[in-house]
Design an enzyme around this catalytic site. Sequence first.
Site, PDB file in Angstrom:
ATOM      1  CE  LYS A  80      -4.328  -1.639   0.455  1.00  0.00           C
ATOM      2  NZ  LYS A  80      -5.482  -1.259  -0.360  1.00  0.00           N
ATOM      3  CG  ASP A 128     -10.287  -2.699   6.252  1.00  0.00           C
ATOM      4  OD1 ASP A 128     -11.135  -2.444   7.105  1.00  0.00           O
ATOM      5  OD2 ASP A 128     -10.562  -3.155   5.129  1.00  0.00           O
TER       6      ASP A 128
END
Length: 395
Positions: A80, A128
């Site tokens: 990410k 998340d």
Amino acid sequence: MLDLFANSNTGYFDAGLTGERLLPDLLTREQFDRAENEVSSWEGYEKTPLLSFGPLAADLGLGEVLYKHEGDRFGLGSFKALGGAYAVMCVLQREISKRIGKDVSLAKVRDRAFPSEAKDITVISATDGNHGRSVAWGAARCGVSCRIYVHAEVSEHRVDAMRALGADVIRIDGDYDATVEQTRLDAEQNGWLIVSDTSWTGYTQTPIEVMAGYGVMAREITRDLATPPTHVFLQGGVGGLAAAVAAVFRQDWGTEAPKVYVVEPELAPCLFESSKAGRSTAVQIAEETIMAGLSCGEPSEVAWSVLASQTSGFLTIPEEVVAPTVRMLASFEPESARVQAGESGVAGLCGLICAATQPNLRAALGLNESSRVVLIGSEGVTDPVIYDQIIKGEI
């Protein structure tokens, strides 16, 4: 140990793709080029390793199993890092250009060349954990404020990691999809800039830029391999990672690109259900999966458009196989071969082992002793508390 996977309740849906698999005009070579040129210039950029799991391949009766380990990416623990931070810079480039009335470069944004404009800008995102950490990191590097929304099940360690980067973290009731909706409402009311890794009608540019950042990882793979693999197993979630990797593989390898299989938790199978329905389809999350980063009930529209044209099949895996896979990686012999992987990072590997050990699935996916499989180990230990509980067998 492989008996656990061989006897697991693994779902499979054959997407039935035939003929030429054309990419939609969303993720272009130029977009991937731009992201790669920028990200590779960042301090601390290093190509992550593509590990060969020879003994596991032999146990599964496969030719080769390759695992792209993203645990050390920019010190943020996951792939990410490539997407969120890059997209922050692209969003700021557009906003600052608009405010000063002329185009500015990504390098100028990165170098904080416009502090008076930046101090009044706030970026906002739902997460998340891993995407929010990347957004917070990117915002801190560029000198802008950051707000991150998390749902009730996101661990305190992941929240603390984002706060340590200067983000305001707001926990709300509901699941991941509820946090996405809250960011949309609050951004509209306050003039904040959304940096989301999922898309919806009218909001596509930034998620595409997030996926373009992920393409850096996929291009590292295509440059490491002299010949294409036969299969790639990719984590689901909203679909951004899988779409980016599938797009790069198709662009770089053309008709020789590997078969793409998307793996999801059985508790959050939005891509699986979308393929069955023949259109992007949301599912209700009744129970959170241990794979926190994949607990998504609604696909990204732009990611789905890519996956619908590139994915050979979709698998769902039960919760019971996840923790044993994390422990298996941590116990490889010799010790130098061991991998510390987060629970969301092993989904592709779980799906492969289940498919390779179940005769019907093995045949359906065309897995055999000549198969060369690529997996994305999308995260390392992003929560040491949870990882320690898994290793001790408490989860």
